[in-house]
Motif scaffolding. Structure first.
Motif, PDB file in Angstrom:
ATOM      1  N   PRO A   1      -3.854   6.817   0.111  1.00 26.13           N
ATOM      2  CA  PRO A   1      -3.250   5.477   0.006  1.00 26.13           C
ATOM      3  C   PRO A   1      -3.912   4.612  -1.070  1.00 26.13           C
ATOM      4  CG  PRO A   1      -4.637   5.620   1.955  1.00 26.13           C
ATOM      5  CD  PRO A   1      -4.587   7.004   1.373  1.00 26.13           C
TER       6      PRO A   1
ATOM      7  N   GLY B   1      -3.780   0.577  -2.523  1.00 26.39           N
ATOM      8  CA  GLY B   1      -3.301  -0.807  -2.456  1.00 26.39           C
ATOM      9  C   GLY B   1      -2.970  -1.291  -3.850  1.00 26.39           C
TER      10      GLY B   1
ATOM     11  N   THR C   1       0.855  -1.185   0.000  1.00 31.88           N
ATOM     12  CA  THR C   1       0.000   0.000   0.000  1.00 31.88           C
ATOM     13  C   THR C   1       0.887   1.230   0.000  1.00 31.88           C
ATOM     14  OG1 THR C   1      -1.770  -1.131   1.208  1.00 31.88           O
ATOM     15  CG2 THR C   1      -1.792   1.261   1.237  1.00 31.88           C
TER      16      THR C   1
END
Length: 301
Positions: free
Chosen positions: A200, A202, A179
């Motif tokens: 963020p 992933g 991430t």
């Protein structure tokens, strides 16, 4: 070569066995090594030497030992000792016939390396790998790496497989999973998704090169925790709302962008299509096989 060797030897059943209690190889300690010379009592059979040698110490020195040309490991299977730091423990296994004119193709090599505290400078420009812990295995014309690393302080799982056989289906395959902030893409030398994507992300990214020099990149991105801003089309997604993006990029032998397939969805938006690129990575054509937002559902070429 191993120097300052101490140990014991015994002959039994046509084989000479050496237990090496201690020694040094290019300044590194070697303990618990063994050497076996087989079939010495029957000249109708091939005589072999089998060496098993554990080597431990600073990663740069260990890599300098196993990168020696006489061992015959492919250069692509090794890290540059000048760029690497940390600790390494290698189990080096060699098996070869006892011949006066031995060719490297007759030497079976297996090297298993455990790494800790690994650092590697400039894995891409201005980006260093740090805090690496994992395992590297070279055997049967292939290299595999499984490690946990940090890039720019961000933790990732890294898996590498390199094939050296002449007719291998591919040459290199790198998989990176973790991430990252959207801003990381620019630091890694890739086009930045900001300001359209912030926060963020992933990611599971796979980079693969082929024998003809071409390569491709595939990525699966979980955008749930990120904020997306599609102001030009009157769409946005807040952090915490499900969204995803799949991407497949093809590159020429000169690493030039050729095309990119994509499909994404989130907060009422579904898009699927393809980008074609001109020289310099400039988008030449956009094809949308599906684009739906609210009540709109179109295809564009």
């Amino acid at each position: 070569e191993v120097e300052g060797v101490s140990g014991t030897a015994r002959y039994e059943n046509g084989s000479m066995h050496f237990d090496i209690a201690g020694g040094t190889a290019v300044g590194l300690g070697v303990t618990g090594a063994t050497i076996d010379l087989t079939n010495l009592d029957d000249l109708t059979l091939k005589q072999y030497a089998v060496l098993r040698m554990p080597i431990a110490g600073p990663a740069a020195q260990v890599m300098a030992v196993i990168s020696r040309p006489k061992l015959g490991l492919p250069k692509d299977a090794l890290f540059d000792p000048k760029r690497i730091s940390g600790d390494a423990a290698v189990m080096l296994d060699l098996r070869f016939p006892l011949l006066s004119d031995l060719a490297m193709s007759e030497v079976d090599i297996k090297a298993t390396t455990a790494l800790s505290g690994l650092s590697l400078k400039s894995v891409v420009p201005d980006l260093d790998l740090t805090d690496g812990v994992g395992k590297i295995v070279y055997a049967d014309d292939q290299l595999t790496v499984a490690a946990q690393i940090k890039l720019d302080g961000i933790p990732f799982d890294l898996n590498i497989r390199e094939l050296f056989a002449p007719k291998a289906p591919y040459r290199q395959r790198y998989e990176l999973k973790g991430t990252m902030p959207a801003s990381f893409m620019a630091k890694a030398g890739l086009p930045s998704p900001e300001p359209y994507i912030t926060g963020p992300v992933g990611a599971t990214v796979v980079y693969q090169t082929h024998p003809n020099g071409t390569s491709d990149v595939t990525g699966k991105f979980d955008l749930k925790a990120a904020k997306l801003d599609g102001a030009p089309i009157g769409w946005a997604k807040a952090a915490g709302v499900d969204a995803s993006l799949n991407l497949g990029v093809k590159l020429s032998a000169g690493a030039k962008l050729l095309s990119a397939d994509f499909d994404g969805k989130g907060n009422g938006l579904v898009a699927k299509g393809k980008l074609a690129f001109a020289d310099g990575g400039i988008v030449q054509q956009v094809s949308l096989s599906q684009f739906s937002l609210g009540r709109s559902d179109v295809a564009l070429d």
